[in-house]
Design a protein around this motif. Sequence first.
Motif, PDB file in Angstrom:
ATOM      1  N   SER A 135      -7.669 -28.109  29.828  1.00  0.00           N
ATOM      2  CA  SER A 135      -8.338 -26.805  29.914  1.00  0.00           C
ATOM      3  C   SER A 135      -7.436 -25.668  29.450  1.00  0.00           C
ATOM      4  CB  SER A 135      -8.807 -26.542  31.350  1.00  0.00           C
ATOM      5  OG  SER A 135      -7.714 -26.260  32.209  1.00  0.00           O
ATOM      6  N   ARG A 136      -6.138 -25.920  29.318  1.00  0.00           N
ATOM      7  CA  ARG A 136      -5.196 -24.845  28.997  1.00  0.00           C
ATOM      8  C   ARG A 136      -4.493 -25.012  27.645  1.00  0.00           C
ATOM      9  NH1 ARG A 136      -3.851 -22.110  33.831  1.00  0.00           N
ATOM     10  NH2 ARG A 136      -2.993 -20.549  32.407  1.00  0.00           N
ATOM     11  N   ILE A 137      -4.417 -26.235  27.142  1.00  0.00           N
ATOM     12  CA  ILE A 137      -3.543 -26.515  26.004  1.00  0.00           C
ATOM     13  C   ILE A 137      -3.915 -25.721  24.755  1.00  0.00           C
ATOM     14  CG2 ILE A 137      -4.904 -28.566  25.399  1.00  0.00           C
ATOM     15  CD1 ILE A 137      -1.125 -27.958  24.795  1.00  0.00           C
ATOM     16  N   ASP A 138      -5.182 -25.498  24.501  1.00  0.00           N
ATOM     17  CA  ASP A 138      -5.582 -24.824  23.256  1.00  0.00           C
ATOM     18  C   ASP A 138      -5.084 -23.385  23.183  1.00  0.00           C
ATOM     19  OD1 ASP A 138      -6.849 -27.081  22.302  1.00  0.00           O
ATOM     20  OD2 ASP A 138      -8.832 -26.492  23.027  1.00  0.00           O
ATOM     21  N   ASN A 139      -4.761 -22.799  24.334  1.00  0.00           N
ATOM     22  CA  ASN A 139      -4.323 -21.403  24.350  1.00  0.00           C
ATOM     23  C   ASN A 139      -2.820 -21.238  24.514  1.00  0.00           C
ATOM     24  OD1 ASN A 139      -6.983 -20.337  24.115  1.00  0.00           O
ATOM     25  ND2 ASN A 139      -7.329 -20.766  26.282  1.00  0.00           N
ATOM     26  N   VAL A 140      -2.094 -22.349  24.512  1.00  0.00           N
ATOM     27  CA  VAL A 140      -0.638 -22.260  24.611  1.00  0.00           C
ATOM     28  C   VAL A 140      -0.081 -21.841  23.254  1.00  0.00           C
ATOM     29  CG1 VAL A 140       1.491 -23.524  25.096  1.00  0.00           C
ATOM     30  CG2 VAL A 140      -0.575 -24.027  26.411  1.00  0.00           C
ATOM     31  N   PRO A 141       0.706 -20.783  23.188  1.00  0.00           N
ATOM     32  CA  PRO A 141       1.256 -20.364  21.898  1.00  0.00           C
ATOM     33  C   PRO A 141       2.278 -21.363  21.381  1.00  0.00           C
ATOM     34  CG  PRO A 141       2.217 -19.069  23.678  1.00  0.00           C
ATOM     35  CD  PRO A 141       1.137 -19.901  24.296  1.00  0.00           C
ATOM     36  N   GLY A 142       2.383 -21.450  20.055  1.00  0.00           N
ATOM     37  CA  GLY A 142       3.383 -22.336  19.469  1.00  0.00           C
ATOM     38  C   GLY A 142       2.813 -23.167  18.338  1.00  0.00           C
ATOM     39  N   ASP A 143       3.579 -24.156  17.930  1.00  0.00           N
ATOM     40  CA  ASP A 143       3.268 -24.969  16.769  1.00  0.00           C
ATOM     41  C   ASP A 143       1.985 -25.783  17.006  1.00  0.00           C
ATOM     42  OD1 ASP A 143       4.169 -26.295  14.181  1.00  0.00           O
ATOM     43  OD2 ASP A 143       3.977 -28.012  15.532  1.00  0.00           O
ATOM     44  N   GLU A 144       1.040 -25.689  16.068  1.00  0.00           N
ATOM     45  CA  GLU A 144      -0.257 -26.354  16.228  1.00  0.00           C
ATOM     46  C   GLU A 144      -0.123 -27.875  16.214  1.00  0.00           C
ATOM     47  OE1 GLU A 144      -4.770 -26.336  14.320  1.00  0.00           O
ATOM     48  OE2 GLU A 144      -3.110 -25.395  13.239  1.00  0.00           O
ATOM     49  N   ARG A 149      -0.537 -32.959  19.107  1.00  0.00           N
ATOM     50  CA  ARG A 149       0.026 -34.243  19.540  1.00  0.00           C
ATOM     51  C   ARG A 149      -0.050 -34.359  21.054  1.00  0.00           C
ATOM     52  NH1 ARG A 149       4.755 -35.414  21.696  1.00  0.00           N
ATOM     53  NH2 ARG A 149       5.834 -33.546  20.948  1.00  0.00           N
ATOM     54  N   LEU A 150       0.359 -33.302  21.756  1.00  0.00           N
ATOM     55  CA  LEU A 150       0.304 -33.334  23.215  1.00  0.00           C
ATOM     56  C   LEU A 150      -1.126 -33.505  23.712  1.00  0.00           C
ATOM     57  CD1 LEU A 150       2.865 -30.527  24.130  1.00  0.00           C
ATOM     58  CD2 LEU A 150       3.216 -32.999  24.238  1.00  0.00           C
ATOM     59  N   LYS A 151      -2.052 -32.834  23.058  1.00  0.00           N
ATOM     60  CA  LYS A 151      -3.452 -32.975  23.445  1.00  0.00           C
ATOM     61  C   LYS A 151      -3.920 -34.410  23.255  1.00  0.00           C
ATOM     62  CE  LYS A 151      -7.997 -30.849  22.662  1.00  0.00           C
ATOM     63  NZ  LYS A 151      -8.730 -29.797  21.905  1.00  0.00           N
ATOM     64  N   GLY A 152      -3.533 -35.026  22.144  1.00  0.00           N
ATOM     65  CA  GLY A 152      -3.886 -36.420  21.916  1.00  0.00           C
ATOM     66  C   GLY A 152      -3.306 -37.339  22.974  1.00  0.00           C
ATOM     67  N   GLU A 153      -2.056 -37.087  23.386  1.00  0.00           N
ATOM     68  CA  GLU A 153      -1.430 -37.912  24.416  1.00  0.00           C
ATOM     69  C   GLU A 153      -2.204 -37.822  25.728  1.00  0.00           C
ATOM     70  OE1 GLU A 153       2.742 -37.104  24.855  1.00  0.00           O
ATOM     71  OE2 GLU A 153       3.114 -37.217  22.696  1.00  0.00           O
ATOM     72  N   VAL A 154      -2.580 -36.609  26.116  1.00  0.00           N
ATOM     73  CA  VAL A 154      -3.245 -36.444  27.414  1.00  0.00           C
ATOM     74  C   VAL A 154      -4.682 -36.945  27.360  1.00  0.00           C
ATOM     75  CG1 VAL A 154      -3.921 -34.766  29.170  1.00  0.00           C
ATOM     76  CG2 VAL A 154      -1.677 -34.600  28.073  1.00  0.00           C
ATOM     77  N   LEU A 155      -5.359 -36.800  26.230  1.00  0.00           N
ATOM     78  CA  LEU A 155      -6.676 -37.427  26.089  1.00  0.00           C
ATOM     79  C   LEU A 155      -6.559 -38.940  26.294  1.00  0.00           C
ATOM     80  CD1 LEU A 155      -8.142 -35.492  23.027  1.00  0.00           C
ATOM     81  CD2 LEU A 155      -9.124 -35.549  25.335  1.00  0.00           C
ATOM     82  N   PHE A 156      -5.521 -39.537  25.719  1.00  0.00           N
ATOM     83  CA  PHE A 156      -5.289 -40.967  25.902  1.00  0.00           C
ATOM     84  C   PHE A 156      -5.040 -41.286  27.374  1.00  0.00           C
ATOM     85  CE2 PHE A 156      -2.288 -44.357  26.681  1.00  0.00           C
ATOM     86  CZ  PHE A 156      -2.823 -45.420  25.997  1.00  0.00           C
ATOM     87  N   LEU A 157      -4.157 -40.513  28.022  1.00  0.00           N
ATOM     88  CA  LEU A 157      -3.775 -40.820  29.398  1.00  0.00           C
ATOM     89  C   LEU A 157      -4.962 -40.666  30.346  1.00  0.00           C
ATOM     90  CD1 LEU A 157      -0.297 -39.078  29.342  1.00  0.00           C
ATOM     91  CD2 LEU A 157      -0.720 -41.546  29.407  1.00  0.00           C
TER      92      LEU A 157
END
Length: 566
Positions: A135-144, A149-157
């Motif tokens: 719910s928060r990752i898309d709004n975290v500033p920084g490298d897309e 990658r982090l979003k993919g990892e957590v979707l997997f988990l």
Amino acid sequence: MKNYKINKLINIKKKAVMAAALFIAVAAVTSCSEDPLDKAPLDSYTDENVWNDLKLTEAFANNLYTVLPSTQHNWNDRTNRSWILSTACDEAFNNFNDYDVWNLNSGALTPDNAGDFNTWKPTYATIQNCNIFLSRIDNVPGDEAWRNRLKGEVLFLRAYAYFKLISDYGGVPLVTVPFDLNSNFKVDRSSYDQCADFVVGELDKAAELLPLTAKDLGRVTKGAALAIKSRMLLYAASPQWNPSNDLTKWKKASDAAKAVMDLNMYSLYDKKYEDLFTTNNSEVIFSRLSSKDPQWSAFNGVEMFNSPSGFHGWANFAPSQSHIDAYGTADGKDITDPTSGYDPQKPYVNRDPRFYKNIVYDGRAYGKPEFFQDRYDAGSSNKAEFYEGGLDSPQGWDTWNASKTRYTFRKYCDTTYNYNNETQTNKAWIISRLGEIYLNYAESEFKLGHEGTAIQYLNLLRQRAGITNPLTGLTGTALENKIRNERQVELCLEGFRYYDVRRWKIAEETENKPLMGVIITKNSDGSKTYTYSKVQERIFKPQHYLLPIPRDETNRTGLPQNPGYN
């Protein structure tokens, strides 16, 4: 193998996770800025910190990896049932009732006594934190790219967490947004098929975001996502959940296994078979590595848990006689085949090469001789002595740790170091490997009527193991039984058998009889006599195909209980 960088991040940043967990305790900031107590803590992070710094966000994601099984045997980590699954089925006996597994073995399982074998609450706790992250990752500033990658990892988990839940409980509530203190916690159970479709869809999304290879060993990759998708679809196509044998489900399972192979990223490990489980190699698709800890730290030593008592191990997961009997002869015949040459009074001669790599049996040399000088000082050697009166028997050394079946597992053990004196080595729990994918493919293709393809992939595994004669001419039930036998041998101690006998709907046959071991008597002329005895009474009831939902959970939410547990 080197330590995971991921585990280091988990240890360093763990408090970042706690700051954003379900029950967040954020200290109120007073309006008096000159107050000397009004200062940011130096040893923790606020919720705002976590979601404005990708490094801290990554630390949050790293902690979610604890939903995955590992070699570590921490009794307070109730999501980790790696080893214990073997002792919850006909594969092995657990010496010390870890995770309350004897309640399941004895047929006494209820919604009140599943104890640490029940993973409902800790798994949903992980799902809650996955939902917070997503719910928060898309709004975290920084490298897309980093964020994706982090979003993919957590979707997997999260998908893996749901895969675990539905494998244990059937259909469960699908929760995809984070709860807060004002939420209505009563969510209906979805059907098994709805949950399976959700898991598959989430794994597909994860695969699109994940790289083919990971910079840090142990991070989720595209191959890992596709491999768990293969397992999910195999389970969904099996008799437990596909009683009408809908072939479209088997086609999906076949295609999913083939998709992993078509990545061309993995190959069967063709060197020393035992090293497959102690090294990072070409066959491993995804594994979770434990940290190198001082010996006895959190009781995590793989060798300590698995080795015979006369080697000062605990023999905690002792292979059953039925598992030993699953290994055929060197030429690939079943020991029940009258042409196999199997001699029940020489039971460890001329067996499937994997028997010698997976099992410590009476007379087998174990570890380097210099590691066990005390055995030599006692007039013995580093050959296991499970016979009555031997060093590894109930009449030998460390008798409270003696194997009740008179076998221990060699698989996963690193015998190149002295576990009694040295720091334990890094250990990887293999979550998925190409050998499993070949077996998934063989089973799916068999169900689709492609028996030649099924035999082809069985032979690839058997030839890799060193079996001399390829399978030919098998068809129908005989081939299906061989596929099941191959899974029993090839995937032993990897957490598959418990679910296999349930999804095949054969647990009432395999689990509903005593777990047996061997009694070995050494005769005056040096020969040995082998008889077989009951180690533990096992009772399996129809409701045991699924676990009971904890009673306090059904009382709190009104969820319908699984059949047979009311």
